[in-house]
Scaffold this active site. Sequence first.
Site, PDB file in Angstrom:
ATOM      1  N   ASN A  99      39.420  45.709  45.923  1.00  0.00           N
ATOM      2  CA  ASN A  99      40.413  44.768  46.724  1.00  0.00           C
ATOM      3  C   ASN A  99      40.841  45.163  48.006  1.00  0.00           C
ATOM      4  O   ASN A  99      40.781  46.050  48.568  1.00  0.00           O
ATOM      5  CB  ASN A  99      41.798  44.832  45.760  1.00  0.00           C
ATOM      6  CG  ASN A  99      42.245  46.212  45.551  1.00  0.00           C
ATOM      7  OD1 ASN A  99      41.481  47.307  45.658  1.00  0.00           O
ATOM      8  ND2 ASN A  99      43.437  46.436  45.512  1.00  0.00           N
ATOM      9  N   CYS A 139      42.621  38.953  37.353  1.00  0.00           N
ATOM     10  CA  CYS A 139      43.794  37.950  37.328  1.00  0.00           C
ATOM     11  C   CYS A 139      43.233  36.609  37.199  1.00  0.00           C
ATOM     12  O   CYS A 139      42.048  36.151  36.988  1.00  0.00           O
ATOM     13  CB  CYS A 139      44.392  38.016  38.767  1.00  0.00           C
ATOM     14  SG  CYS A 139      43.526  37.254  40.105  1.00  0.00           S
ATOM     15  N   GLU A 150      37.125  41.841  41.926  1.00  0.00           N
ATOM     16  CA  GLU A 150      36.143  40.997  41.526  1.00  0.00           C
ATOM     17  C   GLU A 150      35.508  40.039  42.213  1.00  0.00           C
ATOM     18  O   GLU A 150      34.385  39.803  42.566  1.00  0.00           O
ATOM     19  CB  GLU A 150      36.673  40.312  40.042  1.00  0.00           C
ATOM     20  CG  GLU A 150      37.427  41.204  39.204  1.00  0.00           C
ATOM     21  CD  GLU A 150      38.686  41.471  39.474  1.00  0.00           C
ATOM     22  OE1 GLU A 150      38.822  41.859  40.553  1.00  0.00           O
ATOM     23  OE2 GLU A 150      39.438  41.577  38.380  1.00  0.00           O
ATOM     24  N   CYS A 153      40.742  40.198  45.542  1.00  0.00           N
ATOM     25  CA  CYS A 153      40.535  41.030  44.521  1.00  0.00           C
ATOM     26  C   CYS A 153      39.087  41.747  44.460  1.00  0.00           C
ATOM     27  O   CYS A 153      38.208  41.035  44.966  1.00  0.00           O
ATOM     28  CB  CYS A 153      40.876  40.425  43.128  1.00  0.00           C
ATOM     29  SG  CYS A 153      42.550  39.574  42.892  1.00  0.00           S
TER      30      CYS A 153
HETATM   31 ZN    ZN Z   1      41.686  38.904  40.797  1.00  0.00          ZN
END
Ligand code: ZN
Length: 132
Positions: A44, A87, A57, A55
């Site tokens: 992140n 998220c 990911e 983020c």
């Molecule tokens: Zn996220």
Amino acid sequence: MNFQPSQLYDIAQTVSRNAYAPYSGFKVGAALLTEDGRVYSGVNIENSSYGATICAERTAFVKAISEGEKQFTAIAVYAEGEEAIPCGICRQFMYEFAPEIMVITGTSRDELNVRTLTELLPVGFSLKGGKK
Ligand code: ZN
């Protein structure tokens, strides 16, 4: 999958050190496995303008896609001391490329949860006719 979930999780943990999280202090690492066995890491990266934060990911996906990758099998997500569940934005972002990807999370390498993205996002948004 060439990698065991715990191996991918270990990579996510290692890379989480590189997270840039001066505001939240919540450092997250991700390790994204491609179908042909390559791993792209992500962290992140926060920003003073909070909306510009990305983020771990999505960082991993952006790195992989920008290198020409299109097929993904698994992603591990790590945060110290708690299970880092992707998220909503990341779920939708990943759904675009890999609706069936395995999402590996947990509080330690010995207690991992492995879910498909469609378990986390049962009805993802998708435009018809998108070219992959
Ligand atoms: Zn996220």
